[in-house]
Scaffold this motif. Structure first.
Motif, PDB file in Angstrom:
ATOM      1  N   TYR A 134      -0.288  10.309  -3.250  1.00 41.87           N
ATOM      2  CA  TYR A 134      -1.014  10.024  -2.014  1.00 41.87           C
ATOM      3  C   TYR A 134      -1.667  11.263  -1.422  1.00 41.87           C
ATOM      4  O   TYR A 134      -2.797  11.219  -0.958  1.00 41.87           O
ATOM      5  CB  TYR A 134      -0.050   9.389  -1.009  1.00 41.87           C
ATOM      6  N   PHE A 135      -0.930  12.418  -1.477  1.00 42.07           N
ATOM      7  CA  PHE A 135      -1.431  13.606  -0.789  1.00 42.07           C
ATOM      8  C   PHE A 135      -1.996  14.665  -1.731  1.00 42.07           C
ATOM      9  O   PHE A 135      -2.530  15.680  -1.296  1.00 42.07           O
ATOM     10  CB  PHE A 135      -0.315  14.257   0.036  1.00 42.07           C
ATOM     11  N   GLY A 136      -1.808  14.502  -3.026  1.00 44.88           N
ATOM     12  CA  GLY A 136      -2.275  15.523  -3.964  1.00 44.88           C
ATOM     13  C   GLY A 136      -1.162  16.484  -4.337  1.00 44.88           C
ATOM     14  O   GLY A 136      -0.096  16.519  -3.719  1.00 44.88           O
ATOM     15  N   GLU A 137      -1.444  17.297  -5.372  1.00 47.28           N
ATOM     16  CA  GLU A 137      -0.411  18.160  -5.941  1.00 47.28           C
ATOM     17  C   GLU A 137       0.084  19.228  -4.982  1.00 47.28           C
ATOM     18  O   GLU A 137       1.257  19.551  -4.939  1.00 47.28           O
ATOM     19  CB  GLU A 137      -0.946  18.855  -7.204  1.00 47.28           C
ATOM     20  N   LYS A 138      -0.838  19.794  -4.208  1.00 43.92           N
ATOM     21  CA  LYS A 138      -0.459  20.936  -3.387  1.00 43.92           C
ATOM     22  C   LYS A 138       0.612  20.537  -2.373  1.00 43.92           C
ATOM     23  O   LYS A 138       1.632  21.217  -2.238  1.00 43.92           O
ATOM     24  CB  LYS A 138      -1.683  21.494  -2.673  1.00 43.92           C
ATOM     25  N   ILE A 139       0.365  19.427  -1.693  1.00 39.76           N
ATOM     26  CA  ILE A 139       1.329  18.975  -0.695  1.00 39.76           C
ATOM     27  C   ILE A 139       2.581  18.439  -1.374  1.00 39.76           C
ATOM     28  O   ILE A 139       3.703  18.643  -0.907  1.00 39.76           O
ATOM     29  CB  ILE A 139       0.668  17.936   0.237  1.00 39.76           C
ATOM     30  N   GLY A 140       2.386  17.796  -2.521  1.00 35.44           N
ATOM     31  CA  GLY A 140       3.540  17.335  -3.296  1.00 35.44           C
ATOM     32  C   GLY A 140       4.466  18.491  -3.632  1.00 35.44           C
ATOM     33  O   GLY A 140       5.692  18.389  -3.486  1.00 35.44           O
ATOM     34  N   LEU A 141       3.853  19.609  -4.062  1.00 33.26           N
ATOM     35  CA  LEU A 141       4.673  20.778  -4.410  1.00 33.26           C
ATOM     36  C   LEU A 141       5.406  21.318  -3.194  1.00 33.26           C
ATOM     37  O   LEU A 141       6.562  21.730  -3.301  1.00 33.26           O
ATOM     38  CB  LEU A 141       3.793  21.886  -4.996  1.00 33.26           C
ATOM     39  N   TYR A 142       4.732  21.278  -2.040  1.00 31.68           N
ATOM     40  CA  TYR A 142       5.411  21.769  -0.834  1.00 31.68           C
ATOM     41  C   TYR A 142       6.675  20.968  -0.568  1.00 31.68           C
ATOM     42  O   TYR A 142       7.741  21.517  -0.334  1.00 31.68           O
ATOM     43  CB  TYR A 142       4.474  21.723   0.372  1.00 31.68           C
ATOM     44  N   PHE A 143       6.531  19.646  -0.622  1.00 30.25           N
ATOM     45  CA  PHE A 143       7.713  18.828  -0.313  1.00 30.25           C
ATOM     46  C   PHE A 143       8.773  18.947  -1.407  1.00 30.25           C
ATOM     47  O   PHE A 143       9.966  18.944  -1.112  1.00 30.25           O
ATOM     48  CB  PHE A 143       7.309  17.375  -0.055  1.00 30.25           C
ATOM     49  N   ASP A 149       6.886  11.975  -6.549  1.00 34.08           N
ATOM     50  CA  ASP A 149       5.741  11.512  -7.331  1.00 34.08           C
ATOM     51  C   ASP A 149       4.771  10.706  -6.465  1.00 34.08           C
ATOM     52  O   ASP A 149       3.558  10.813  -6.606  1.00 34.08           O
ATOM     53  CB  ASP A 149       6.216  10.665  -8.513  1.00 34.08           C
ATOM     54  N   LEU A 150       5.333   9.904  -5.578  1.00 34.92           N
ATOM     55  CA  LEU A 150       4.469   9.117  -4.693  1.00 34.92           C
ATOM     56  C   LEU A 150       3.745  10.022  -3.708  1.00 34.92           C
ATOM     57  O   LEU A 150       2.560   9.819  -3.424  1.00 34.92           O
ATOM     58  CB  LEU A 150       5.308   8.087  -3.926  1.00 34.92           C
ATOM     59  N   ILE A 151       4.465  11.016  -3.209  1.00 33.50           N
ATOM     60  CA  ILE A 151       3.832  11.949  -2.268  1.00 33.50           C
ATOM     61  C   ILE A 151       2.643  12.608  -2.942  1.00 33.50           C
ATOM     62  O   ILE A 151       1.559  12.724  -2.378  1.00 33.50           O
ATOM     63  CB  ILE A 151       4.843  13.025  -1.818  1.00 33.50           C
ATOM     64  N   ARG A 152       2.866  13.009  -4.190  1.00 36.27           N
ATOM     65  CA  ARG A 152       1.782  13.646  -4.937  1.00 36.27           C
ATOM     66  C   ARG A 152       0.615  12.680  -5.138  1.00 36.27           C
ATOM     67  O   ARG A 152      -0.544  13.065  -5.016  1.00 36.27           O
ATOM     68  CB  ARG A 152       2.324  14.129  -6.278  1.00 36.27           C
ATOM     69  N   PRO A 175       0.855  -1.180   0.000  1.00 34.93           N
ATOM     70  CA  PRO A 175       0.000   0.000   0.000  1.00 34.93           C
ATOM     71  C   PRO A 175       0.901   1.243   0.000  1.00 34.93           C
ATOM     72  O   PRO A 175       1.956   1.262   0.635  1.00 34.93           O
ATOM     73  CB  PRO A 175      -0.774  -0.098   1.309  1.00 34.93           C
ATOM     74  N   LEU A 176       0.454   2.288  -0.720  1.00 34.12           N
ATOM     75  CA  LEU A 176       1.258   3.501  -0.876  1.00 34.12           C
ATOM     76  C   LEU A 176       1.598   4.108   0.473  1.00 34.12           C
ATOM     77  O   LEU A 176       2.706   4.600   0.696  1.00 34.12           O
ATOM     78  CB  LEU A 176       0.469   4.496  -1.739  1.00 34.12           C
ATOM     79  N   HIS A 177       0.637   4.045   1.378  1.00 36.21           N
ATOM     80  CA  HIS A 177       0.856   4.649   2.687  1.00 36.21           C
ATOM     81  C   HIS A 177       2.043   4.018   3.395  1.00 36.21           C
ATOM     82  O   HIS A 177       2.920   4.713   3.912  1.00 36.21           O
ATOM     83  CB  HIS A 177      -0.429   4.488   3.514  1.00 36.21           C
ATOM     84  N   ASP A 178       2.080   2.688   3.374  1.00 29.22           N
ATOM     85  CA  ASP A 178       3.182   1.994   4.043  1.00 29.22           C
ATOM     86  C   ASP A 178       4.498   2.266   3.347  1.00 29.22           C
ATOM     87  O   ASP A 178       5.540   2.440   3.986  1.00 29.22           O
ATOM     88  CB  ASP A 178       2.924   0.484   4.062  1.00 29.22           C
ATOM     89  N   LEU A 179       4.421   2.345   2.019  1.00 23.79           N
ATOM     90  CA  LEU A 179       5.643   2.625   1.255  1.00 23.79           C
ATOM     91  C   LEU A 179       6.219   3.982   1.661  1.00 23.79           C
ATOM     92  O   LEU A 179       7.419   4.118   1.939  1.00 23.79           O
ATOM     93  CB  LEU A 179       5.307   2.615  -0.236  1.00 23.79           C
ATOM     94  N   LEU A 180       5.334   4.978   1.708  1.00 25.21           N
ATOM     95  CA  LEU A 180       5.795   6.315   2.111  1.00 25.21           C
ATOM     96  C   LEU A 180       6.338   6.275   3.528  1.00 25.21           C
ATOM     97  O   LEU A 180       7.347   6.900   3.837  1.00 25.21           O
ATOM     98  CB  LEU A 180       4.636   7.312   2.030  1.00 25.21           C
TER      99      LEU A 180
END
Lengths: 687, 687
Positions: B55-64, B50-53, B28-33
């Motif tokens: 799982y969490f969406g673009e906005k949070i992906g961009l933050y990280f 890419d995985l962060i995006r 599962p993506l969550h465990d992977l992250l």
């Protein structure tokens, strides 16, 4: 409207329609432009930009629209400039420093302006220049400099909005740069390179790298440096001319010659400057083209950009070098009495007139600006084309006898058009205006009337250019363009550069800061009384080097101290003729003012640029509305089509099973592409 | 890969597939992250953006992604900072000014640091701070300040490119802002207004104008001014604290207390400052939210932008006010011996330590920066959430007996998730980083190790945030975003602001300019020998005001002159204790340096921004290629479809004449729409 206009090539049809009473009347666009736009009588009217675009294409339409916006915005600038000028004019009588300079009771005996031949003189004799310099050197000028810096930003923002409006109404909103073909020159050189390489190894997708261009770049850099040297030495030659001629004239025994030294020398020198500028301008234009060729740019756009940048750099340097000299260098290396700086061991470096350098800067600016405009307008834009036409006609007449035989009767339109000048790009037109924009923005602190002169010139310029495009040039090919390209960047760069230049002009060339410092730091009464005395240092005439004392002097006997304009220690201090404390405090105030002015103006400009949105509100709303409309229309049509296809297929269901699959694939492909397209996205769709 | 990941909700299906050997394994993506990203052990790895995006969406992906780019670019900055620091460390032994200060033979007797209670003292006792301040105040710092200004521009440009790459790979290229719904608050107030108006006249398309918002704006401005006042008075209170405590401690008879005055006072004051900053930070966050509510912004985006801007303004002011005070004001209003400035008639204004203000600035900066980071990380980001969780668990336990009956056995996932903190936006995360960016860029000239500390913090911060997002917060709703929004503008504004601040720190807070001026204008040997003597002015102890002479003095008897750090005329000059010529020349040099530095850095930044293209070349090529591909695909499909439709219609030609017309209309409509879409143009087509 569009019926009246879309009619250049179908006059016959139009005639029928007019005869049938469908239209009242019809005019060819060319004649309409000729009558309504390309004449001086229409100077007060808005330009018919849409018609210009229809006839000449977007690129030329944008040029005239830009010229219109610029001219229009020059109106408020001119008005404020005139007010500032009149403020100076109205306050000259109450201005204490110029009163003090003209006051014959305050008998400041000044040190002689040249060695031996010149006598001591009274400061009150320089009364005229002092009063004149107040016209341009008063607190209102500081306000005007700030105003003009913000004006420049407003102009750019305004133009951005206008450009977007035009893009919208000219249907350029979605236009994208298409991939251009390489220039033939580039292809040739690439081919040569490939052939050379072939012997060694195979290499696909070959292109010219910086290694291939290195020689071109090197020649470029060294040539630009060389041109820079040429410009500087031209300026320096004029300085030498001024120094030597004034020295020679001062030695002349004729008193009339002597009294006119400064006027004669200044006037002739500026005219020489102007002529040099005009000649070098033409040379630099050619050099820039040659240099750009050497760089082997890949595409035509690329070539044009590089050419413009180079030509601008060279011409800008050329036009402004003498002005920069007067503003920031003249008189600063002249030394002081007893320790003058000599050129060629014999001639003293020149100083500014007693009224300050600002008035000289102002004269220099106005003569170069007006001269350049008048001469370029009259000679280069009217005279030379007429001359060329004359030559052509004469040549034609030589050959005429033969041709008359071939072509009796009225000459065809293409023959008439052939007599016209070919169109060679908008670059010279833009260049002229940008250099003018430089005059309006760069040194505006020293010459508040610059916007007015620019305005007067442009009102004529628009119609002159219009006449030229309509009647004197062959009709140019229409070219699509979304914007004015690199010119915008140059304008914006000039605007930024003007802030620091104006800051330096106000603080170093004008007497604004010394006056402030005197009033708030040194004046005992808190007024400007005693300012002139404060700015003059003492010199003990016994410290003159041998051979530099005035030989024949009417005042010489009584003089023990003469005065000169500088902040230096008096002869009786412990460090005679060193910079005094006042010098350093005034310098600090000047530099502080530069920092304050620059940061204030930068902040204000950013604020203005931030407050004015780039896209006008009605346009952005319109764009949104259109997008919604398009989605609706498309969805409807798509639905109908699906139904139609389904109804068609339902009859052929069994036989055409396979084909149906294909169509539904296509439909979803279309929908998908539509979705992508609507989102501005160009990704191949997965079905 | 996508097979492994797209599998949160279909574990059952995946299990079958794994059992069948289609896949080797699935996570599962969550465990992977959780395993690959949200742990400190992975600090040296690139983030799986890419995985962060996913799982969490673009906005949070961009933050990280942004945080990653920032942290990565801090590495070169830290390296250069460390080199600069070591340069200072290596040259401290050979540095003439600090040698001279430590030289006990050059026995400069300094004027007492407080009235009556303090004695005269020898400069050599301040040797330690002199050596320490050389660590941060050496020529390498000037280079570092320029480097960091250019670095800031590079960072922004680099981020722009990264953002565009991410936009491309995350398929956001064509995403356009959709029209947002108004906020409920806005709707309510609009409705109220409409109801009020109804009585008077009908008005369609009503909206809130500036008149309706005027009270809100007024409260806004006055509140911000009030907060500004609060911040200033907080800083001022700490100053008063420092002044009074040091005066009281200096009067204490205990010699041990006396000797520790400065250390004790500085340390306690900075800690008070830090606590005040942390408390006000929380208050200002709430005030900003309240003020933004009053402005009645129309949409949520609008609300967020205004909130961020206000919160940033207040928090920035709050965090930097004490630092600005130390850098630019401390010690400048202290007066000079015989004419000190007193607060409350009794306490002398504080001066900087003998080593200069730079070392104090450096201490202040490092404590506030480190303290803020450590406390915010530990308490606000780890402690408080844990505490909240504890509270929640305790509350749950109270209610537990009942629920246990309802729900025996293992708790469901949604119950576990309910225990987690709700996600309340990225603003605090960004804000923390931006304030840190301020420390790294604004005063970097005084503290070259700031980038290093920021780097160390961020390496932890990334994983801390990751842990928080993965394990401590409820999974946030995914939000699409093309960019980091207003934060980019704030970053770019900070970058610009930092140029002028660094210029002032170098020229006014550090001794760089006085040293240069001494070496090139006053030093007889052209070396730095004698610099310390040059910076110290003389004071005749007989000029002390009554009651301010040291009461008990070990040196008092022999002293006729004491020295103090300032450029003032000696007692024997004609204008004793006035600013000397040196003062003005150093001031002019300082201001000149500011102009030079600012314009140099601005030019370099513009050059860097101009040289680095915003769109990476491979992306722009890719986009072009895709466009061509799309055109090809579409044209092919379109052709096939036309053929198909024609073949279908040819059979039904006679019956379906009318319908055919319709289809061909549609086809051309589609083609037209396609054309428009391909050009990014949304204009309804005319058929």
């Amino acid at each position: 409207m569009s019926g009246i206009l879309s009619s250049l090539f179908c006059l016959a049809g139009i005639t029928t329609l007019i005869a049938n009473g469908v239209y009242d009347s019809a005019f060819p666009l060319h004649d309409l432009l000729h009558d309504e736009w390309a004449r001086y009588g229409a100077f007060y009217k808005y330009q018919p930009v849409d018609l210009i675009r229809k006839y000449f294409g977007e690129k030329i339409g944008l040029y005239f629209a830009w010229l219109g916006v610029y001219t229009q915005l020059l109106i408020p600038a001119s008005v404020v400039g005139i007010i500032v000028f009149f403020y100076g004019w109205a306050t000259v009588e109450t201005n204490i420093p110029s009163q003090e300079m003209c006051d014959e009771d305050q008998n400041f005996t000044m040190c002689p302006l040249c060695d031996r031949a010149c006598d001591y003189w009274h400061l009150s004799t320089a009364c005229g220049t002092a009063r004149a310099s107040h016209l341009f050197d008063n607190p209102a000028t500081v306000f005007f400099a700030i105003f003009m810096s913000v004006w420049a930003v407003m102009f750019l923002e305004h133009w951005k909005r206008r450009q977007i409006s035009l893009n919208y109404s000219w249907d350029l909103t979605g236009m994208e740069e298409e991939e251009e073909h390489p220039r033939p020159k580039y292809e040739t050189i690439l081919l040569q390179k490939k052939q050379r390489k072939k012997k060694n190894k195979k290499n696909k997708n070959e292109k010219l790298t910086w290694r291939d261009r290195l020689p071109g770049y090197l020649i470029n850099i060294s040539s630009i440096l060389f041109m820079f040297g040429v410009t500087c030495s031209a300026v320096f030659s004029v300085i030498i001319y001024r120094i030597t001629i004034s020295a020679l004239m001062a030695m002349s025994p004729d008193p009339e010659v002597k009294s006119n030294v400064r006027v004669t020398v200044t006037a002739t020198a500026v005219i020489i400057n102007l002529v040099v500028i005009l000649i070098l301008d033409e040379i630099y234009g050619m050099v820039a083209a040659w240099l750009t060729e050497l760089e082997i740019p890949k595409t035509e756009t690329n070539f044009e950009e590089r050419l413009i940048l180079k030509a601008f750099l060279l011409k800008f340097m050329n036009a402004y070098a003498p002005i920069f000299y007067v503003a920031f260098f003249k008189g600063r290396f002249a030394g002081h009495p007893g320790d003058y700086v000599y050129v060629f061991n014999d001639y003293r470096m020149e100083e500014c007139a007693p009224g300050g350098c600002l008035i000289e800067l102002c004269i220099q600016l106005s003569i170069i600006m007006l001269g350049k405009q008048l001469i370029q307008n009259n000679i280069f834009e009217i005279g030379i084309p007429k001359l060329k036409k004359l030559c052509r006609t004469l040549k034609d007449k030589e050959r005429a006898p033969k041709e008359i035989v071939e072509q009796p009767g009225r000459r065809q339109q293409w023959h008439l058009d052939y007599d016209l000048e070919p169109f060679d790009g908008l670059t010279p037109e833009y260049m002229e205006m940008i250099i003018q924009f430089g005059f309006v923005s760069l040194f505006v602190a020293s010459f508040p009337l610059a916007p007015l002169f620019a305005l007067l010139n442009n009102v004529i310029e628009i119609r002159l250019d219009a006449k030229k495009f309509v009647t004197e040039l062959r009709r140019p090919d229409a070219i699509r363009a979304k914007d004015i390209g690199i010119w915008y960047n140059i304008l914006s760069g000039l605007g930024k550069f003007s802030v620091i230049i104006n800051a330096f002009v106000i603080s170093f060339t004008s007497d604004f800061i010394p006056r402030l410092v005197y009033q708030y730091m040194y004046s005992e009464t808190g007024t400007m009384h005693g300012f002139i005395n404060h700015t003059l240092s003492y010199f003990n005439v016994s410290n003159f080097k041998p051979g530099t004392v005035p030989s024949i002097s009417s005042l010489g006997k009584d003089v023990t101290f003469c005065r000169y304009k500088d902040y230096r220690e008096p002869p009786w201090s412990t460090e005679p003729y060193q910079f005094s404390k006042q010098y350093w405090s005034v310098l600090a105030a000047r530099l502080g003012f530069v920092i304050l002015f620059q940061n204030l103006v930068i902040t204000m400009s950013m604020l203005v640029a931030w407050v004015i949105p780039d896209v006008p509100k009605n346009i952005s709303e319109q764009l949104k509305k259109e997008k919604t409309l398009l989605v609706d229309v498309f969805l409807n049509e798509e639905k109908e089509k699906l139904q139609l296809i389904q109804s068609l297929f339902s009859r052929d269901l069994i036989q055409e099973q396979q084909k149906e699959q294909q169509v539904s694939d296509q439909t979803s492909l279309i929908r998908c592409i539509y979705d992508c397209g609507a989102a501005g996205l160009f990704v191949p769709c997965q079905i």
